[in-house]
Write a protein that holds these residues in place. Sequence first.
Motif, PDB file in Angstrom:
ATOM      1  N   LEU A 178     -10.900  34.512  37.990  1.00 27.13           N
ATOM      2  CA  LEU A 178      -9.654  33.943  37.482  1.00 27.13           C
ATOM      3  C   LEU A 178      -9.511  32.475  37.858  1.00 27.13           C
ATOM      4  N   VAL A 179      -9.977  32.118  39.046  1.00 29.68           N
ATOM      5  CA  VAL A 179      -9.859  30.730  39.501  1.00 29.68           C
ATOM      6  C   VAL A 179     -10.903  29.843  38.847  1.00 29.68           C
ATOM      7  N   GLU A 180     -12.139  30.295  38.773  1.00 32.59           N
ATOM      8  CA  GLU A 180     -13.233  29.437  38.323  1.00 32.59           C
ATOM      9  C   GLU A 180     -13.425  29.449  36.810  1.00 32.59           C
ATOM     10  N   ILE A 181     -13.122  30.566  36.155  1.00 34.08           N
ATOM     11  CA  ILE A 181     -13.346  30.655  34.707  1.00 34.08           C
ATOM     12  C   ILE A 181     -12.071  30.367  33.931  1.00 34.08           C
ATOM     13  N   LEU A 182     -10.979  31.037  34.298  1.00 31.80           N
ATOM     14  CA  LEU A 182      -9.711  30.834  33.599  1.00 31.80           C
ATOM     15  C   LEU A 182      -8.852  29.746  34.228  1.00 31.80           C
ATOM     16  N   HIS A 183      -9.292  29.195  35.371  1.00 30.16           N
ATOM     17  CA  HIS A 183      -8.633  28.068  36.032  1.00 30.16           C
ATOM     18  C   HIS A 183      -7.180  28.392  36.403  1.00 30.16           C
ATOM     19  N   PHE A 184      -6.964  29.586  36.915  1.00 35.27           N
ATOM     20  CA  PHE A 184      -5.656  29.921  37.461  1.00 35.27           C
ATOM     21  C   PHE A 184      -5.457  29.189  38.780  1.00 35.27           C
ATOM     22  N   SER A 185      -4.214  29.129  39.224  1.00 33.84           N
ATOM     23  CA  SER A 185      -3.903  28.469  40.486  1.00 33.84           C
ATOM     24  C   SER A 185      -4.520  29.231  41.650  1.00 33.84           C
ATOM     25  N   PRO A 186      -5.342  28.577  42.490  1.00 34.56           N
ATOM     26  CA  PRO A 186      -5.934  29.279  43.640  1.00 34.56           C
ATOM     27  C   PRO A 186      -4.877  29.821  44.601  1.00 34.56           C
ATOM     28  N   ARG A 187      -3.798  29.082  44.762  1.00 38.72           N
ATOM     29  CA  ARG A 187      -2.747  29.539  45.665  1.00 38.72           C
ATOM     30  C   ARG A 187      -2.149  30.857  45.171  1.00 38.72           C
ATOM     31  N   PHE A 188      -1.898  30.939  43.869  1.00 42.31           N
ATOM     32  CA  PHE A 188      -1.319  32.160  43.302  1.00 42.31           C
ATOM     33  C   PHE A 188      -2.314  33.314  43.340  1.00 42.31           C
ATOM     34  N   VAL A 189      -3.556  33.073  42.946  1.00 45.94           N
ATOM     35  CA  VAL A 189      -4.549  34.143  42.825  1.00 45.94           C
ATOM     36  C   VAL A 189      -4.922  34.685  44.196  1.00 45.94           C
ATOM     37  N   TYR A 190      -5.299  33.803  45.124  1.00 48.38           N
ATOM     38  CA  TYR A 190      -5.746  34.285  46.429  1.00 48.38           C
ATOM     39  C   TYR A 190      -4.577  34.775  47.276  1.00 48.38           C
ATOM     40  N   GLY A 191      -3.384  34.233  47.026  1.00 45.24           N
ATOM     41  CA  GLY A 191      -2.208  34.790  47.688  1.00 45.24           C
ATOM     42  C   GLY A 191      -1.925  36.212  47.226  1.00 45.24           C
ATOM     43  N   GLY A 192      -2.065  36.438  45.904  1.00 43.07           N
ATOM     44  CA  GLY A 192      -1.906  37.800  45.387  1.00 43.07           C
ATOM     45  C   GLY A 192      -2.987  38.734  45.896  1.00 43.07           C
ATOM     46  N   LEU A 193      -4.213  38.223  45.992  1.00 41.73           N
ATOM     47  CA  LEU A 193      -5.312  39.032  46.524  1.00 41.73           C
ATOM     48  C   LEU A 193      -5.046  39.437  47.973  1.00 41.73           C
ATOM     49  N   ALA A 194      -4.617  38.468  48.792  1.00 44.87           N
ATOM     50  CA  ALA A 194      -4.320  38.780  50.191  1.00 44.87           C
ATOM     51  C   ALA A 194      -3.151  39.751  50.305  1.00 44.87           C
ATOM     52  N   GLY A 195      -2.142  39.572  49.457  1.00 46.74           N
ATOM     53  CA  GLY A 195      -1.010  40.493  49.473  1.00 46.74           C
ATOM     54  C   GLY A 195      -1.410  41.902  49.079  1.00 46.74           C
ATOM     55  N   MET A 196      -2.298  42.018  48.093  1.00 46.41           N
ATOM     56  CA  MET A 196      -2.763  43.344  47.685  1.00 46.41           C
ATOM     57  C   MET A 196      -3.595  43.998  48.782  1.00 46.41           C
ATOM     58  N   ARG A 197      -4.396  43.178  49.478  1.00 41.64           N
ATOM     59  CA  ARG A 197      -5.160  43.727  50.605  1.00 41.64           C
ATOM     60  C   ARG A 197      -4.224  44.236  51.697  1.00 41.64           C
ATOM     61  N   MET A 198      -3.148  43.508  51.948  1.00 44.40           N
ATOM     62  CA  MET A 198      -2.217  43.924  52.994  1.00 44.40           C
ATOM     63  C   MET A 198      -1.332  45.079  52.552  1.00 44.40           C
ATOM     64  N   PHE A 199      -1.215  45.280  51.229  1.00 43.05           N
ATOM     65  CA  PHE A 199      -0.395  46.391  50.747  1.00 43.05           C
ATOM     66  C   PHE A 199      -0.933  47.730  51.225  1.00 43.05           C
ATOM     67  N   THR A 200      -2.250  47.805  51.413  1.00 42.86           N
ATOM     68  CA  THR A 200      -2.849  49.051  51.897  1.00 42.86           C
ATOM     69  C   THR A 200      -2.493  49.340  53.350  1.00 42.86           C
ATOM     70  N   LEU A 201      -1.970  48.337  54.062  1.00 43.59           N
ATOM     71  CA  LEU A 201      -1.602  48.540  55.465  1.00 43.59           C
ATOM     72  C   LEU A 201      -0.219  49.164  55.624  1.00 43.59           C
TER      73      LEU A 201
END
Length: 304
Positions: A178-201
């Motif tokens: 999403l960041v490298e191909i579709l050029h989404f905001s890294p802050r939004f994408v990786y923040g969502g990724l980290a939040g999803m990882r923490m959701f399992t906790l």
Amino acid sequence: MSESVSIRVTGTGHGKHGPASDAAVKPAVSDVVTVSAQDTREDPLKPASPSWFVAKVNPVSRIIGALLLCIPMFFSLDLVSATTALGIEFVLLWIGGVAPWTVCRRTWPVWIAALGSFISVFLYAKVSGRILWSVGWIVISEGSFPLALATAIRVAAIAVPGVILALGLDPTDLADGLVEILHFSPRFVYGGLAGMRMFTLLQDDWRALGLSQRSRGLGDGNAISRALSQAFGLLVLSIRRATKLATAMEARGFGSDAPRSQARISRLKAVDWLFYAICLSVPLISLGVAIATGHWRLAFTGGA
């Protein structure tokens, strides 16, 4: 950097009698760490899909391919196009390494939803032709069964490939794409990724809060009040963790507008373009068969 770089790390340990004692001096520890260039880095393949072909496709392409498969089918509501699309999808998945019975087992919620749509359309659809049976809001006409069957198969034809393409999708690879191909905001994408990882906790946090209350003698009261108390504690804990995550992201430069480098390169390959062509050809062939046989019906007209 176009070549690999070797970094030698050497350490010397001392005994408890100090460095002056030669007998107590431990042998030197030496290790070589090889750092590969970014454009030559090869990560080990991960089991990203039950299909060997889909596993080779970029995660972003899997989302785009699912849209190419599904969107054209929204404009058709007839038995021929839906059946043709579903049959082609089963054949392609079988060629890709996913047997039809495996597809049915992995997508069982889709078939329940298709059955629900069949029942609702069969009982409450628009009257078409002669009325066969009517009781209150339930009206069954001659066109009820063909319309209900077409709707159920259409639901399966749209949802089944989407579910199969989503199986085994790695969130980290998807975020990189999403960041490298579709050029989404890294802050939004990786923040969502980290939040999803923490959701399992959250489940572990909930269990820990319950044990903590029981250790203090607070877990034997009303179950509702205990649940509300734990929910408030979980909310506070989540806010604290989110604050630490935001601080960590700021420390890593996610708040800057400067361009970022990527440790993993995500790019489209020839197999992705082949995947696009296959996904687009399935609805085009299905709609073409329905139009050629004279059975095509526009979905928004409600015809059978």
